[in-house]
Write an enzyme that holds these catalytic residues in place. Sequence first.
Site, PDB file in Angstrom:
ATOM      1  CG  ASP A  58      -0.306  -0.349   2.508  1.00 26.59           C
ATOM      2  OD1 ASP A  58       0.937  -0.252   2.592  1.00 26.59           O
ATOM      3  OD2 ASP A  58      -1.022  -0.719   3.454  1.00 26.59           O
ATOM      4  CG  ASN A 120      -9.623  -0.054  11.470  1.00 27.35           C
ATOM      5  OD1 ASN A 120      -8.707  -0.771  11.062  1.00 27.35           O
ATOM      6  ND2 ASN A 120     -10.018   1.027  10.821  1.00 27.35           N
ATOM      7  CG  HIS A 122      -6.309  -1.183   8.594  1.00 34.47           C
ATOM      8  ND1 HIS A 122      -6.470   0.004   9.285  1.00 34.47           N
ATOM      9  CD2 HIS A 122      -4.983  -1.413   8.596  1.00 34.47           C
ATOM     10  CE1 HIS A 122      -5.290   0.448   9.672  1.00 34.47           C
ATOM     11  NE2 HIS A 122      -4.373  -0.387   9.270  1.00 34.47           N
ATOM     12  CD  GLU A 127      -9.015   2.166   7.237  1.00 32.46           C
ATOM     13  OE1 GLU A 127      -8.991   1.239   8.077  1.00 32.46           O
ATOM     14  OE2 GLU A 127      -8.502   3.272   7.448  1.00 32.46           O
TER      15      GLU A 127
HETATM   16  C1  F6R Z   1       0.996  -0.412   6.248  1.00 32.32           C
HETATM   17  C2  F6R Z   1      -0.137  -1.334   6.345  1.00 32.32           C
HETATM   18  C3  F6R Z   1      -1.052  -1.241   7.524  1.00 32.32           C
HETATM   19  C4  F6R Z   1      -0.291  -1.523   8.829  1.00 32.32           C
HETATM   20  C5  F6R Z   1      -1.242  -1.426  10.025  1.00 32.32           C
HETATM   21  C6  F6R Z   1      -0.510  -1.658  11.335  1.00 32.32           C
HETATM   22  O1  F6R Z   1       1.727  -0.654   5.065  1.00 32.32           O
HETATM   23  O2  F6R Z   1      -0.363  -2.133   5.488  1.00 32.32           O
HETATM   24  O3  F6R Z   1      -2.106  -2.164   7.385  1.00 32.32           O
HETATM   25  O4  F6R Z   1       0.267  -2.807   8.753  1.00 32.32           O
HETATM   26  O5  F6R Z   1      -1.839  -0.175  10.049  1.00 32.32           O
HETATM   27  O6  F6R Z   1       0.426  -0.633  11.505  1.00 32.32           O
HETATM   28  P1  F6R Z   1       1.489  -0.721  12.672  1.00 32.32           P
HETATM   29  O7  F6R Z   1       2.360  -1.881  12.357  1.00 32.32           O
HETATM   30  O8  F6R Z   1       2.255   0.587  12.596  1.00 32.32           O
HETATM   31  O9  F6R Z   1       0.731  -0.906  13.939  1.00 32.32           O
END
Ligand code: F6R
Length: 226
Positions: A58, A120, A122, A127
């Site tokens: 992403d 949440n 994702h 989302e």
């Molecule tokens: C970022 C991504 C997001 C993160 C998620 C957890 O490339 O794909 O899904 O993996 O928001 O983020 P952290 O690891 O910072 O808690």
Amino acid sequence: MYELHIADADAFGPAAADLLLGLLPDACLGLPTGHTPLPLYAELRRRGAAAWRLVMLDEYLGEARFQAWLREAIVAPLGIPEERFLPMPAAAAPGACEDFERRLRTWGGCDLQFLGLGANGHIGFNEPGSERDSRTRVVTLTPATARANAGYWPNAPVPEQAVTQGIGTILEARRHCLLVRGAAKAAILAAALRGPVTSAVPASFLQFSPALTVVADSAAAAGLGR
Ligand code: F6R
């Protein structure tokens, strides 16, 4: 069904990196950014040069920040040449998402897709509300995700939109590894793995993974029971 590896502190990065041991040297890996995979990337840097092909999961829309982050964290340190790195487009140019998917298909898809878990539920930036058959597309970040991500670059506001592989795209990988750390993720991890499969918890679609490994610390795994 999933395989659970519980690994705390210094053991987390090596436990995640060990999943690569059974893969071919030029395997195609899907990579997230964020705080959770940092120990994995540190361990991969420690293990040194590799011939993998790397695919982004992403990106923020309009700013290739995650691409710069991944280049610094892993692409450059491992000496991955340009033709082995597939960035996620940061611009909403017509056809950009379709082109990403076409290139990923040309590469034969991901052998192993690493994922972090949003508070949440994702995965990528899919989302809540994202559907099982969603593809790479532009999405709007929820306020909660924008708040959670604000710490990545404290001096730059979080863009409202992002580009993400869809759930359907992610599920086409031959194997998935969900990385989860911290007590704050325990309840959502349990919901994803043991609850109903629902677009309200996008990570629950990983129950359809052909091979899912979860690498979690004990705090994050606390809700999984035996
Ligand atoms: C970022 C991504 C997001 C993160 C998620 C957890 O490339 O794909 O899904 O993996 O928001 O983020 P952290 O690891 O910072 O808690």
